[in-house]
Design a protein around this motif. Structure first.
Motif, short mmCIF file in Angstrom:
data_model
loop_
_atom_site.label_atom_id
_atom_site.label_comp_id
_atom_site.label_asym_id
_atom_site.label_seq_id
_atom_site.Cartn_x
_atom_site.Cartn_y
_atom_site.Cartn_z
N GLY A 25 43.47 27.97 46.92
CA GLY A 25 43.09 28.11 48.32
C GLY A 25 42.79 29.55 48.59
O GLY A 25 42.79 30.38 47.68
N SER A 26 42.51 29.86 49.84
CA SER A 26 42.30 31.28 50.16
C SER A 26 43.60 31.83 50.75
O SER A 26 44.36 31.12 51.39
N PHE A 27 43.82 33.09 50.49
CA PHE A 27 45.04 33.74 50.92
C PHE A 27 44.72 35.06 51.60
O PHE A 27 43.87 35.81 51.13
N TYR A 28 45.43 35.30 52.69
CA TYR A 28 45.28 36.59 53.36
C TYR A 28 46.64 37.25 53.32
O TYR A 28 47.64 36.64 53.73
N PHE A 29 46.72 38.47 52.81
CA PHE A 29 48.01 39.09 52.53
C PHE A 29 48.10 40.45 53.21
O PHE A 29 47.62 41.45 52.67
N PRO A 30 48.68 40.55 54.42
CA PRO A 30 48.91 41.87 54.99
C PRO A 30 50.36 42.32 54.78
O PRO A 30 51.26 41.50 54.59
N ASP A 34 54.38 27.61 47.01
CA ASP A 34 55.58 28.41 47.26
C ASP A 34 55.99 29.25 46.09
O ASP A 34 56.38 30.40 46.24
N HIS A 35 55.91 28.67 44.89
CA HIS A 35 56.38 29.38 43.71
C HIS A 35 55.54 30.63 43.46
O HIS A 35 56.06 31.72 43.25
N GLY A 36 54.23 30.44 43.54
CA GLY A 36 53.32 31.57 43.31
C GLY A 36 53.50 32.65 44.35
O GLY A 36 53.53 33.85 44.06
N ILE A 37 53.66 32.21 45.61
CA ILE A 37 53.80 33.19 46.68
C ILE A 37 55.11 33.95 46.54
O ILE A 37 55.18 35.17 46.75
N LYS A 38 56.17 33.23 46.17
CA LYS A 38 57.47 33.91 46.00
C LYS A 38 57.37 34.97 44.90
O LYS A 38 57.86 36.09 45.07
N ASN A 39 56.73 34.61 43.79
CA ASN A 39 56.58 35.58 42.70
C ASN A 39 55.73 36.77 43.12
O ASN A 39 56.03 37.92 42.79
N LEU A 40 54.66 36.48 43.87
CA LEU A 40 53.80 37.55 44.35
C LEU A 40 54.59 38.50 45.23
O LEU A 40 54.51 39.73 45.09
N LEU A 76 47.97 41.25 40.69
CA LEU A 76 49.09 40.34 40.89
C LEU A 76 48.66 39.10 41.66
O LEU A 76 49.12 37.99 41.38
N GLY A 77 47.78 39.29 42.64
CA GLY A 77 47.29 38.16 43.42
C GLY A 77 46.56 37.17 42.53
O GLY A 77 46.79 35.95 42.59
N HIS A 123 49.23 35.37 40.27
CA HIS A 123 50.17 34.41 40.82
C HIS A 123 49.53 33.35 41.68
O HIS A 123 50.05 32.25 41.81
N LEU A 124 48.42 33.70 42.34
CA LEU A 124 47.88 32.77 43.33
C LEU A 124 46.65 32.00 42.85
O LEU A 124 46.48 30.85 43.18
N LEU A 125 45.80 32.67 42.11
CA LEU A 125 44.52 32.02 41.82
C LEU A 125 44.45 31.40 40.43
O LEU A 125 43.42 30.92 40.04
N SER A 126 45.51 31.44 39.69
CA SER A 126 45.44 30.88 38.32
C SER A 126 45.62 29.37 38.36
O SER A 126 46.38 28.87 39.19
#
Lengths: 197, 140
Positions: free
Chosen positions: B3-8, B92-98, B133-134, B137-140
């Motif tokens: 999905g798409s992620f926005y990370f501030p 959740d898992h990817g976001i937690k690791n990120l 890192l993004g 963890h997120l896009l793989s």
């Protein structure tokens, strides 16, 4: 016992027999992070006080000089090294004994082939820059560890050797290694001897 | 599943410190209008973050808010620095690791005495590492 003047340095290797932990380490132990952060705070404050990088570098050098002229007493008392007979022995001593004792690292010494008085210390890891990834914007000619140059210069001056110590390369500025260049200048004359004559 | 992620990263005084977007390969075109939208969702979630932080023992607050199809997950540190992720798929898992990895990077940056605390992060090395890192963890 007289030594021939043109003796090659290779047959004159000195084995320092250093213990694994320096004897001064137990006497003066300090948390490493605290030391690195204190040094960083010092440099950050100097950057706020002085706008030009050259001024900060000069001030760091002066502070290092003040440390070096005092530190050399502690060094000579604790290391019990014998008299050195050549500049290359002095450079080896600084790299293998002094740096090891006070910073816990051992830079390697290279010698400039064209001149007998120029040496370089190559620091492959520098504990002082542990938390600094890159120099801040607008401070591209700052020598972050210039204090070390002042320390070496001050220590050498107390044993009557003048030297020019500068950073030749710096990892923080994008070079591959950090290199400190030591150029030994003319030996200081001892004024006391002159007066007696 | 991507999905798409926005990370501030939002600082102590709710000031923006850093922001980055992670988009999967098929959505690479820049979405300037969505950018303001994302910012407003993240900003609206800040109030909920402050309410939830006292209910949770650890720093990772998981998903605190949902807006249309966007989920808001937050890591809130003790000194009120918030790492927020807006995501449209549950990961959740990817976001937690990120969050853990970026938090470690942030700690290292905070120890740099040239970095004024809670100020905008302009370091290019930080940016490159967070991008890496993004992707990891997120896009793989």
């Amino acid at each position: 016992m007289s030594r021939p003047g043109n003796r090659r340095p290779e047959c004159h290797k000195i084995d320092w027999h250093l213990p694994a932990i320096s004897s001064s380490a137990s006497a003066h132990s300090m948390n490493r992070d605290l030391f690195v952060l204190t040094y960083g705070a010092l440099v950050a404050q100097l950057c706020k006080d002085y706008e030009k990088d050259e001024d900060v570098n000069n001030y760091l050098d002066k502070m290092g000089y003040g440390i070096g002229i005092r530190l050399v007493e502690d060094f000579l008392a604790r290391s019990c090294v014998k008299k050195c007979h050549s500049y290359s022995e002095i450079a080896d001593l600084i790299a293998q004994v002094a740096f090891k004792m006070y910073l816990g690292i051992t830079p390697s010494v290279t010698r400039n082939e064209s001149s007998r008085n120029e040496f370089s210390l190559i620091l492959d890891k520098n504990p002082l820059v542990e938390f600094v990834e890159e120099l801040p914007a607008g401070r591209s000619s700052l020598c972050y560890c210039n204090l070390l140059c002042g320390v070496i210069r001050g220590a050498l001056e107390m044993i009557h050797l003048t030297a020019d110590v500068t950073f030749l390369q710096d990892r923080l500025k994008g070079d591959k290694v950090t290199e400190i260049g030591i150029t030994f200048l003319k030996k200081l004359e001892e004024k006391k001897c002159r007066r007696k004559k | 599943m991507s999905g798409s992620f926005y990370f501030p990263i939002v600082g102590h005084h709710d000031n923006p410190g850093f922001e980055i977007e992670f988009l999967p390969a098929e959505k690479v075109e820049s979405k300037h209008d969505h950018h303001h939208f994302n910012q407003s969702i993240a900003h609206a979630a800040l109030g909920l973050v402050d309410a939830n932080r006292w209910l949770c023992n650890n720093m990772h607050l998981k998903t605190v808010d949902k807006f249309n199809e966007w989920f808001v997950s937050v890591l809130a540190t003790a000194d009120h620095v918030k790492f927020i992720t807006l995501h449209d798929v549950r990961q959740d898992h990817g976001i937690k690791n990120l969050f853990s990895d970026v938090y470690e990077l942030y700690i290292k940056l905070a120890m740099n005495l040239f970095y004024k605390p809670y100020s905008p992060i302009g370091s290019s090395t930080f940016d490159i590492k967070v991008q890496f890192l993004g992707k990891k963890h997120l896009l793989s």
